[in-house]
Design an enzyme around this catalytic site. Structure first.
Site, PDB file in Angstrom:
ATOM      1  CE  LYS A 170      77.717  54.465  29.376  1.00 20.10           C
ATOM      2  NZ  LYS A 170      76.653  53.488  29.719  1.00 20.10           N
ATOM      3  CD  GLU A 245      66.491  65.966  31.975  1.00 20.64           C
ATOM      4  OE1 GLU A 245      66.157  65.894  33.249  1.00 20.64           O
ATOM      5  OE2 GLU A 245      66.111  65.094  31.172  1.00 20.64           O
ATOM      6  CD  GLU A 377      63.443  60.983  39.274  1.00 17.26           C
ATOM      7  OE1 GLU A 377      64.744  60.801  39.347  1.00 17.26           O
ATOM      8  OE2 GLU A 377      63.048  61.537  38.047  1.00 17.26           O
TER       9      GLU A 377
HETATM   10  P1  NAP Z   1      72.270  56.226  35.914  1.00 17.39           P
HETATM   11  O1  NAP Z   1      72.958  55.522  36.809  1.00 17.39           O
HETATM   12  O2  NAP Z   1      72.397  58.025  36.265  1.00 17.39           O
HETATM   13  O3  NAP Z   1      72.687  56.198  34.604  1.00 17.39           O
HETATM   14  C1  NAP Z   1      72.619  56.937  33.301  1.00 17.39           C
HETATM   15  C2  NAP Z   1      73.855  56.764  32.503  1.00 17.39           C
HETATM   16  O4  NAP Z   1      74.999  57.175  33.064  1.00 17.39           O
HETATM   17  C3  NAP Z   1      73.919  55.436  32.141  1.00 17.39           C
HETATM   18  O5  NAP Z   1      74.504  55.370  30.677  1.00 17.39           O
HETATM   19  C4  NAP Z   1      74.877  54.910  32.990  1.00 17.39           C
HETATM   20  O6  NAP Z   1      75.857  53.852  32.410  1.00 17.39           O
HETATM   21  C5  NAP Z   1      75.997  56.079  33.187  1.00 17.39           C
HETATM   22  N1  NAP Z   1      76.936  56.240  34.272  1.00 17.39           N
HETATM   23  C6  NAP Z   1      76.637  55.390  35.307  1.00 17.39           C
HETATM   24  N2  NAP Z   1      77.929  55.818  36.277  1.00 17.39           N
HETATM   25  C7  NAP Z   1      78.480  56.530  35.584  1.00 17.39           C
HETATM   26  C8  NAP Z   1      79.654  57.308  35.991  1.00 17.39           C
HETATM   27  N3  NAP Z   1      80.414  57.174  37.121  1.00 17.39           N
HETATM   28  N4  NAP Z   1      80.236  58.137  35.063  1.00 17.39           N
HETATM   29  C9  NAP Z   1      79.692  58.403  33.865  1.00 17.39           C
HETATM   30  N5  NAP Z   1      78.491  57.943  33.355  1.00 17.39           N
HETATM   31  C10 NAP Z   1      77.942  56.914  34.373  1.00 17.39           C
HETATM   32  O7  NAP Z   1      70.760  56.143  35.952  1.00 17.39           O
HETATM   33  P2  NAP Z   1      70.112  54.692  35.905  1.00 17.39           P
HETATM   34  O8  NAP Z   1      70.996  53.639  36.724  1.00 17.39           O
HETATM   35  O9  NAP Z   1      69.753  54.258  34.595  1.00 17.39           O
HETATM   36  O10 NAP Z   1      68.891  54.920  36.843  1.00 17.39           O
HETATM   37  C11 NAP Z   1      68.826  55.210  38.130  1.00 17.39           C
HETATM   38  C12 NAP Z   1      68.095  56.323  38.733  1.00 17.39           C
HETATM   39  O11 NAP Z   1      68.296  57.601  37.970  1.00 17.39           O
HETATM   40  C13 NAP Z   1      66.582  56.037  38.180  1.00 17.39           C
HETATM   41  O12 NAP Z   1      65.646  55.419  39.240  1.00 17.39           O
HETATM   42  C14 NAP Z   1      66.020  57.485  38.341  1.00 17.39           C
HETATM   43  O13 NAP Z   1      65.570  57.827  39.288  1.00 17.39           O
HETATM   44  C15 NAP Z   1      67.036  58.228  37.538  1.00 17.39           C
HETATM   45  N6  NAP Z   1      66.944  58.474  36.021  1.00 17.39           N
HETATM   46  C16 NAP Z   1      66.727  59.752  35.731  1.00 17.39           C
HETATM   47  C17 NAP Z   1      66.536  59.820  34.414  1.00 17.39           C
HETATM   48  C18 NAP Z   1      66.197  61.513  33.903  1.00 17.39           C
HETATM   49  O14 NAP Z   1      65.652  61.352  32.452  1.00 17.39           O
HETATM   50  N7  NAP Z   1      66.246  62.323  34.474  1.00 17.39           N
HETATM   51  C19 NAP Z   1      66.907  59.043  33.575  1.00 17.39           C
HETATM   52  C20 NAP Z   1      67.064  57.761  33.886  1.00 17.39           C
HETATM   53  C21 NAP Z   1      67.053  57.620  35.295  1.00 17.39           C
HETATM   54  P3  NAP Z   1      75.198  52.461  33.046  1.00 17.39           P
HETATM   55  O15 NAP Z   1      74.686  51.952  31.669  1.00 17.39           O
HETATM   56  O16 NAP Z   1      76.435  51.456  33.141  1.00 17.39           O
HETATM   57  O17 NAP Z   1      74.160  52.309  33.918  1.00 17.39           O
END
Ligand code: NAP
Ligand code: MG
Length: 469
Positions: A170, A245, A377
């Site tokens: 996904k 992660e 972060e």
């Molecule tokens: P995120 O919301 O955690 O999304 C990561 C992945 O999870 C996306 O594919 C997202 O889908 C999916 N997801 C969202 N809600 C979910 C749920 N309830 N169940 C299962 N999967 C779900 O990250 P983001 O919105 O891209 O970024 C938000 C924050 O996360 C950033 O500001 C940063 O601090 C952190 N982040 C950390 C990393 C890392 O490498 N550790 C990477 C990216 C972001 P969608 O496509 O619908 O969002």
């Protein structure tokens, strides 16, 4: 305009069960760059059933068969590497040199590393008088973020394939293109039907359907802490293994030696790479208090030297991924000013001359480790310089964090750097620019659990069986 309306399920490119689409925005222009389909739980049911059927044979495939497939995928990847890099640039805004450079290099590196590990991996070992077997866990849900799209898909897919698992990927809605091309690569390499499946869509729908699905054996997730916690809860009822992660607030300790100013400059430039959107970014820069003026000058100069502009042009930094991320970062910059951090480069708003696109000014504060900008972060090009009194103080500051993903130590004396590294409570520490595809990557504390990269990544996807007597 790109148009990717089909999912890859059971060896076929298929339309969603219920057609629904979403537009994808180019963060450099704020214009629509293409359209993808959004899936529903019915698509997940189809993909999970296909993956379960395929597991019967793929889970038993020989190492030779798995190696042949990985090498066939590698041949396709190398042919389409440039295309993958261009897709990364368009979807998340990395400069083209970075998209077609380090971004795709990471994907390629994880593929090559999976091949190397698979050639040597002892799937059967001895413990006492018993046989211990490492067997594939089964059907895996892989949920990835947008910030290093090729890294995060490839670091999951290839160890999972090599281990004999079948999977459903996904990808992130914000960065769906490179994953779509990667799925084409995996399909064109002759991957058996059902072994690899890919469904685009919302995390709250597709990610949730995978996390709660009774026939999914494990979830590997990279992304935010908030979603990671939710997935762990969603997966609890079916007792899935969950690899997480999550984020970080990693410290970069610069030793007090002849290389101090140069190392501060290097760490500052490093922080601005990928617009600061790296989970292991060294976002707290720890410098000797006795030489704070020198360190501040080096950091400010390095920050001011970072050029920002069109990812298709010759700039060091492009935009951040989206309006949402832009606003989050602006809030943190304002928070830093409000809590009395000293701004030494950058600041609020867009860089001069860029009024379209989600461009952020590379920003450096001098602050304390207690400030919000040092604790949370930010996920943008914002660095906090924090002075330390002596090296024990530096270690204490580094460890005073809810996170424990990465860490950096720079200094002339590599043995002293390693001594400091041993004291840091994080999953990885990079010394003087070290880099290794075989080193494990993952978090202590709230940065997650489990380890990816190299041989360690295989264990995420393996069950352990003892045969006694
Ligand atoms: P995120 O919301 O955690 O999304 C990561 C992945 O999870 C996306 O594919 C997202 O889908 C999916 N997801 C969202 N809600 C979910 C749920 N309830 N169940 C299962 N999967 C779900 O990250 P983001 O919105 O891209 O970024 C938000 C924050 O996360 C950033 O500001 C940063 O601090 C952190 N982040 C950390 C990393 C890392 O490498 N550790 C990477 C990216 C972001 P969608 O496509 O619908 O969002
Ligand atoms: Mg999100």
């Amino acid at each position: 305009m790109r148009e990717y309306l089909k999912f890859y399920i059971d060896g076929q490119w298929v339309a969603p069960v219920t057609p629904r689409t979403a537009e994808v925005i180019n963060p450099a222009t704020e214009a629509v760059s293409g359209t993808i389909s959004l899936g529903s739980p019915a698509d997940v049911d189809k993909a999970v059933a296909a993956a379960r059927r395929a597991f019967a044979a793929w889970g038993e495939a020989s190492v030779k068969e798995r190696l042949d497939l990985l090498e066939a995928i590698q041949a396709q990847y190398l042919k389409r590497e440039r295309e993958l890099g261009e897709a990364v640039t368009e979807e998340m805004g990395a400069p083209l040199s970075l998209g077609t450079g380090f971004h795709t290099l990471l994907g390629k590196g994880h593929l090559q590393t999976a091949i190397e590990v698979l050639r040597e991996f002892p799937f059967e070992r001895k413990a006492g008088t018993s046989i211990v077997r490492y067997e594939p866990i089964g059907v895996c849900g892989l949920i990835t973020p947008w910030n290093w799209p090729m890294n995060q898909t490839c670091v999951k897919i290839f160890p999972a394939l090599a281990s004999g698992c079948t999977m459903i990927l996904k990808p992130p809605q914000l960065a769906p293109y490179s994953a779509q091309i990667l799925a084409e690569i995996i399909a064109d390499a002759g991957t058996p039907a059902g072994v690899f499946n890919m469904i685009q869509g919302q995390g709250s729908v597709i990610g949730n359907a995978l996390s709660t699905h009774p026939d999914v054996d494990m979830i590997s997730f990279t992304g935010s802490e908030q979603v990671g916690v939710q997935i762990q809860k969603d997966a609890a009822d079916t007792v899935k293994r969950v690899g997480l992660e999550l984020g970080g607030k990693s410290a970069w300790i610069v030793l007090d030696d002849a290389a101090m100013a140069g190392n501060v400059a290097g760490a500052t430039a490093g922080m601005m790479g990928n617009s600061g959107q790296t989970c292991s970014a060294g976002s707290r820069l720890l410098v000797p208090r006795a030489r704070l003026d020198e360190a501040v000058k080096a950091a400010a100069d390095a920050c001011n030297a970072v050029t920002v502009g069109d990812p298709q042009g010759d700039f060091a930094m492009g935009p951040v991924v989206s309006k949402g991320q832009f606003n989050i970062i602006q809030d943190y910059i304002r928070k830093g000013l409000d809590e009395g951090a000293q701004l030494i480069a950058g600041g609020p708003g867009r860089p001069e001359g860029l009024d379209k696109g989600w461009y952020v000014r590379p920003t450096v504060f001098v602050g304390t480790n207690a400030m919000v900008i040092s604790r949370e972060e930010i996920f943008g090009p914002v660095l906090v310089v924090i002075p330390y009194d002596d090296i024990d103080d530096a270690i204490a500051i580094a460890n005073d964090s809810d996170f424990g993903l990465g860490g950096y130590v720079s200094g002339v004396d590599a043995d002293e750097c390693r001594r400091v590294a041993r004291k840091l409570r994080t999953g990885a520490i990079w010394i003087n620019g070290g880099f290794d595809f075989h080193a494990p990557f993952g978090g202590y504390k709230r940065s997650g659990n489990g380890r990816e990269w190299g041989e360690y990544g295989f264990h995420e996807y393996l069950e352990i069986k003892a045969i006694i007597g």
